[in-house]
Design a protein around this motif. Structure first.
Motif, short mmCIF file in Angstrom:
data_model
loop_
_atom_site.label_atom_id
_atom_site.label_comp_id
_atom_site.label_asym_id
_atom_site.label_seq_id
_atom_site.Cartn_x
_atom_site.Cartn_y
_atom_site.Cartn_z
N VAL A 136 0.79 -1.34 0.27
CA VAL A 136 -0.12 -0.14 0.15
C VAL A 136 0.97 1.32 -0.06
CG1 VAL A 136 -1.70 1.55 1.22
CG2 VAL A 136 -1.92 -1.12 1.18
N LEU A 137 2.01 1.18 0.59
CA LEU A 137 2.76 2.56 0.69
C LEU A 137 3.31 2.68 -0.55
CD1 LEU A 137 5.73 2.73 3.32
CD2 LEU A 137 6.08 3.31 1.16
N ALA A 138 3.72 1.60 -1.26
CA ALA A 138 4.42 1.77 -2.73
C ALA A 138 3.26 2.30 -3.58
CB ALA A 138 4.76 0.43 -3.34
N ILE A 139 1.95 1.69 -3.64
CA ILE A 139 1.03 2.43 -4.32
C ILE A 139 0.78 3.69 -4.00
CG2 ILE A 139 -1.53 2.19 -4.68
CD1 ILE A 139 -1.49 -0.42 -5.53
N THR A 140 0.71 4.04 -2.67
CA THR A 140 0.11 5.39 -2.44
C THR A 140 1.23 6.39 -2.68
OG1 THR A 140 -1.05 4.26 -0.58
CG2 THR A 140 -0.84 6.94 -0.56
N ALA A 141 2.35 6.12 -2.26
CA ALA A 141 3.51 7.04 -2.60
C ALA A 141 3.87 7.30 -3.69
CB ALA A 141 4.90 6.48 -2.00
N LEU A 142 3.84 6.11 -4.61
CA LEU A 142 4.01 6.40 -6.15
C LEU A 142 2.96 6.85 -6.84
CD1 LEU A 142 5.72 2.67 -6.41
CD2 LEU A 142 6.81 5.04 -6.18
N GLY A 143 1.72 6.93 -6.53
CA GLY A 143 0.43 7.37 -7.09
C GLY A 143 0.48 8.62 -6.84
N ILE A 144 0.99 9.16 -5.62
CA ILE A 144 0.91 10.73 -5.45
C ILE A 144 2.09 11.19 -6.17
CG2 ILE A 144 1.52 12.28 -3.44
CD1 ILE A 144 0.01 10.51 -1.60
N LEU A 145 3.21 10.69 -6.15
CA LEU A 145 4.27 11.17 -6.92
C LEU A 145 4.02 11.63 -8.38
CD1 LEU A 145 7.21 12.08 -7.05
CD2 LEU A 145 8.08 9.90 -7.47
N GLY A 146 3.56 10.42 -8.84
CA GLY A 146 3.08 10.39 -10.38
C GLY A 146 2.01 11.55 -10.66
N ASN A 147 1.08 11.75 -9.64
CA ASN A 147 0.21 12.68 -9.70
C ASN A 147 0.74 14.13 -9.74
OD1 ASN A 147 -2.84 12.86 -9.97
ND2 ASN A 147 -2.67 13.79 -7.91
N LEU B 109 -6.22 -7.58 9.07
CA LEU B 109 -5.12 -7.59 8.60
C LEU B 109 -4.94 -6.07 7.52
CD1 LEU B 109 -3.80 -11.29 8.50
CD2 LEU B 109 -3.19 -9.63 10.08
N GLY B 110 -5.94 -6.50 6.47
CA GLY B 110 -6.04 -5.45 5.49
C GLY B 110 -6.27 -4.09 5.98
N ALA B 111 -6.99 -3.85 6.69
CA ALA B 111 -7.39 -2.55 7.11
C ALA B 111 -6.24 -1.78 8.08
CB ALA B 111 -8.52 -2.41 8.09
N ILE B 112 -5.56 -2.67 8.92
CA ILE B 112 -4.55 -2.09 9.60
C ILE B 112 -3.39 -1.95 8.67
CG2 ILE B 112 -2.64 -2.55 11.41
CD1 ILE B 112 -4.81 -4.18 12.96
N GLY B 113 -2.94 -2.83 7.89
CA GLY B 113 -1.67 -2.72 6.91
C GLY B 113 -2.33 -1.63 5.93
N GLY B 114 -3.33 -1.55 5.52
CA GLY B 114 -3.82 -0.51 4.45
C GLY B 114 -3.62 0.98 5.02
N VAL B 115 -4.09 1.09 6.36
CA VAL B 115 -4.12 2.37 7.09
C VAL B 115 -2.66 2.76 7.19
CG1 VAL B 115 -4.63 3.73 8.89
CG2 VAL B 115 -6.34 2.60 7.60
N ILE B 116 -1.77 1.90 7.87
CA ILE B 116 -0.57 2.34 8.13
C ILE B 116 0.25 2.64 6.89
CG2 ILE B 116 1.68 1.39 9.03
CD1 ILE B 116 -0.02 -0.10 11.09
N GLY B 117 0.06 1.79 5.75
CA GLY B 117 0.65 1.91 4.56
C GLY B 117 0.25 3.08 3.92
#
Ligand SMILES: Nc1ncnc2c1ncn2[C@@H]1O[C@H](COP(=O)(O)OP(=O)(O)OP(=O)(O)O)[C@@H](O)[C@H]1O
Ligand SMILES: [Mg+2]
Lengths: 226, 372
Positions: free
Chosen positions: B29-40, B299-307
């Motif tokens: 999630v970190l990768a997707i979010t960070a890279l998505g934000i950067l690309g955007n 698991l997904g929610a905790i990981g997703g929010v932290i990520g």
């Protein structure tokens, strides 16, 4: 009224190397309030007999009525409801749920059924099976075998079932604790519960009022101990 | 909700394992979010520039020879045109001598292209000058002081706002003088470039064709650079990069999903006996299914929010470090990636939990009870 009615019940397990007849044309009636032991050699079909009464297993042939209701052909959901509401199980290995405290284990069947005031009732049950109230907050691994079996009996009684089924409930306990547990089951029976116990131990069977003997899946005799 | 409680406690029972499973989701999630934000952010930054100058064309001479006055007139017939003379020269500023770009422009054209930070724009035929912001900063130039260029000492009447490197002109390190002053100092003919502004971005193509048709009839005299083309090329490149980066994020999520599947399969096998007991005492198939789905959901929610939170932080860092600009971070399209990240984390986790949960719910009570 007969709380259990088995008519010509046969159970065959199909295995790759042939079939096993675990129960062979068994007919048995049990009245409400009876205290019964089931004895017989290993592999004679005692557990199978109990599982069919407990709606955990279904017969290959024959009819089964539990609490006046025919269970042949009921689906999984209906059988699950019967187990939840009409049957209480006590196991040789206690089988409490490890993540729940003693009190929560007792509450659990009531929560499943949606019973109001399950917290109060579970506390009453804890004391009714002769357990210290403080032990209610303990997890199963913080309880002795005898204490765990008391909790298991309280859990079996939670939804005020028609029948208590116990498969070798003293099999993992020493003789002193076995006597205490049998006394508790006897008291429970005297308060009106139908109880069926599978056991190898004549001492245990002597607490009951009637004994079924199973040999090779057949019911051999009906004995009465007093 | 009793099955939610079960799920929580079961996860707590194997903390280390749960944390590892969460970690997988966090990374994805970190990768997707960070890279998505950067690309955007990059896209936004480039688009902003595109809007500003996308309707410009720059005409350069093809060979050594500057664009003649005649040719400039022809260009002017197509659209509004700004002739620019330019030369690199040595100037003395505040007693220090340095190399600067000197642009000569018609005074009235300057405000069309540039913004000022202080002072005045040049008047028609003025013999004064304006200086770029970088020069003003570096040599502590103030309005009213004089610069020394060739044999002239034009007075600085205005300081330009920072503009960055442009496709047309780069005024930050430059001195701007009027066309008259430029002629006086360098005595050149023709123009080094002509900036053409069309009204609408869609007209750029047509204007370019027309200019080429008019000027390059016999031989190649000018070369027309279309800024829109360049900017769109860059935009496309960044688009490709951000899709590539999102792909990396997606792959790490798949890996995380497989690890959750693995953890959940392990726990269904380990807990077979317990499932048997729960089923025996009256738990429905649906109850078992829910318990396991809640586990993967947690698991997904905790990981997703932290990520997503750390992805937002990483996006912030990268924006500041690479783009020197954090404002794009709070654009709705960037914030969206936070939720996209969480959704992907939860989605992956629940999807991975589906099969183990289904298997657990299908277990036959007696067989599960016999399991040791
Ligand atoms: N699920 C099953 N699949 C195949 N065979 C089974 C299954 N359950 C029981 N059997 C067979 O059926 C027969 C009766 O088994 P059951 O468990 O009822 O015996 P038991 O009297 O309870 O024995 P014990 O005293 O050892 O517990 C045995 O031969 C056993 O191997
Ligand atoms: Mg047995």
């Amino acid at each position: 009224m007969n709380v259990v009615e088995l008519v010509e019940v046969t159970k065959v397990y199909e295995l790759p190397r042939g079939s096993v007849k675990a129960l062979d044309n068994v007919t048995a009636s049990i009245e409400a309030g009876e205290f019964i032991s089931v004895m017989g050699p290993s592999g004679s079909g005692k557990t199978t007999f109990l599982n069919i009464i407990g709606c955990l297993d279904t017969p290959t042939e024959g009819t089964v009525d539990i609490g006046g209701e025919n269970i042949n052909g009921l689906d999984d959901e209906a059988l699950t409801k019967i187990r939840r509401d009409k049957i209480g199980f006590v196991f040789q290995q206690f089988n409490l749920i490890a993540t729940l405290t003693a009190l929560e284990n007792i509450e659990y069947p009531m929560i499943l059924k949606g019973v109001n005031g399950h917290e109060e009732k579970s506390k009453e049950l804890v004391s009714s099976v002769g357990l210290d109230e403080e032990l209610g907050e303990n997890k199963p691994n913080e309880l002795s075998g005898g204490e765990q079996q008391r909790v298991a009996i309280a859990r079996a009684l939670a939804n005020d079932p028609d029948i208590i089924l116990a498969d070798e409930p003293t099999g993992n306990l020493d003789s002193k604790t076995s006597k205490d547990i049998m006394q508790l089951l006897k008291d429970t029976n005297e308060r009106g519960k139908t109880i069926i116990i599978v056991t190898h131990d004549p001492q245990v069977a002597s607490y009951t009022k009637r004994t079924f003997r199973l040999v090779d899946g057949r019911i051999d005799s009906d004995g009465v101990f007093l | 909700m009793i099955f939610f409680e079960f799920a929580k406690r079961n996860l707590a029972r194997h903390k280390f394992r749960s944390v590892l499973a969460i970690l997988g989701i966090v990374i994805g999630v970190l990768a997707i979010t960070a890279l998505g934000i950067l690309g955007n952010s990059v896209q936004l930054a480039v688009s902003e520039q595109l809007c500003m100058i996308g309707n410009e064309l720059v005409v350069y001479p093809y060979g050594e020879e500057a664009i003649s006055e005649d040719n400039f007139k022809k260009i002017e017939k197509v659209a509004e045109a700004i002739p620019v003379q330019s030369i690199g020269d040595k100037a003395t500023l505040n007693g220090e001598s340095t190399f600067v770009m000197v642009y000569g422009m018609r005074s009235e054209d300057i405000p069309k292209l540039l913004e000022k930070e202080a002072g005045q724009f040049l008047k028609h035929g003025s013999l004064n000058c304006m200086v770029g912001s970088r020069l003003a900063d570096n040599y502590e130039l103030r309005v009213g002081e004089r610069a020394a260029l060739q044999s002239q000492k034009p007075r600085i009447v205005g300081i330009l706002a920072e503009r960055g490197v442009g496709f047309d002109i780069s005024p930050d390190n430059a001195i701007i003088v009027s066309d008259k002053m430029f002629d006086l100092m360098y005595n050149t003919t023709g123009y080094n470039s002509v900036i053409v502004k069309v009204e609408k971005i869609e007209d750029v193509e047509e204007a370019r064709e027309e200019i080429e048709a008019r000027l390059n009839k016999k031989e190649e005299v000018v070369m027309v650079m279309e800024l829109k083309m360049i900017v769109e090329g860059i935009k496309g490149l960044f688009n490709t990069i951000s899709i590539f980066l999102l792909g990396i994020g997606a792959i790490s999520l798949v890996v995380a999903g497989v690890s959750i599947l693995n953890v959940m399969m392990m726990s269904t096998v380990e807990r077979t006996k317990e499932i048997g007991v729960m089923r025996a005492i009256g738990t429905s198939k649906r109850g078992i299914l829910r318990m396991f789905l809640f586990e993967s959901l947690i698991l997904g929610a905790i990981g997703g929010v932290i990520g997503a939170i750390s992805g937002f932080g990483a996006g912030f860092l990268v924006d500041v470090l690479i783009l020197h600009e954090a404002s794009y971070l709070f654009a709705p399209s960037s914030i969206l990636y936070v939720f996209v990240g969480i959704a992907f984390g939860v989605g992956t986790s629940v999807l991975s939990g589906l099969y183990p949960a289904w298997r657990a719910s299908k277990l036959k009570p007696i067989e599960a009870l016999r399991h040791e």
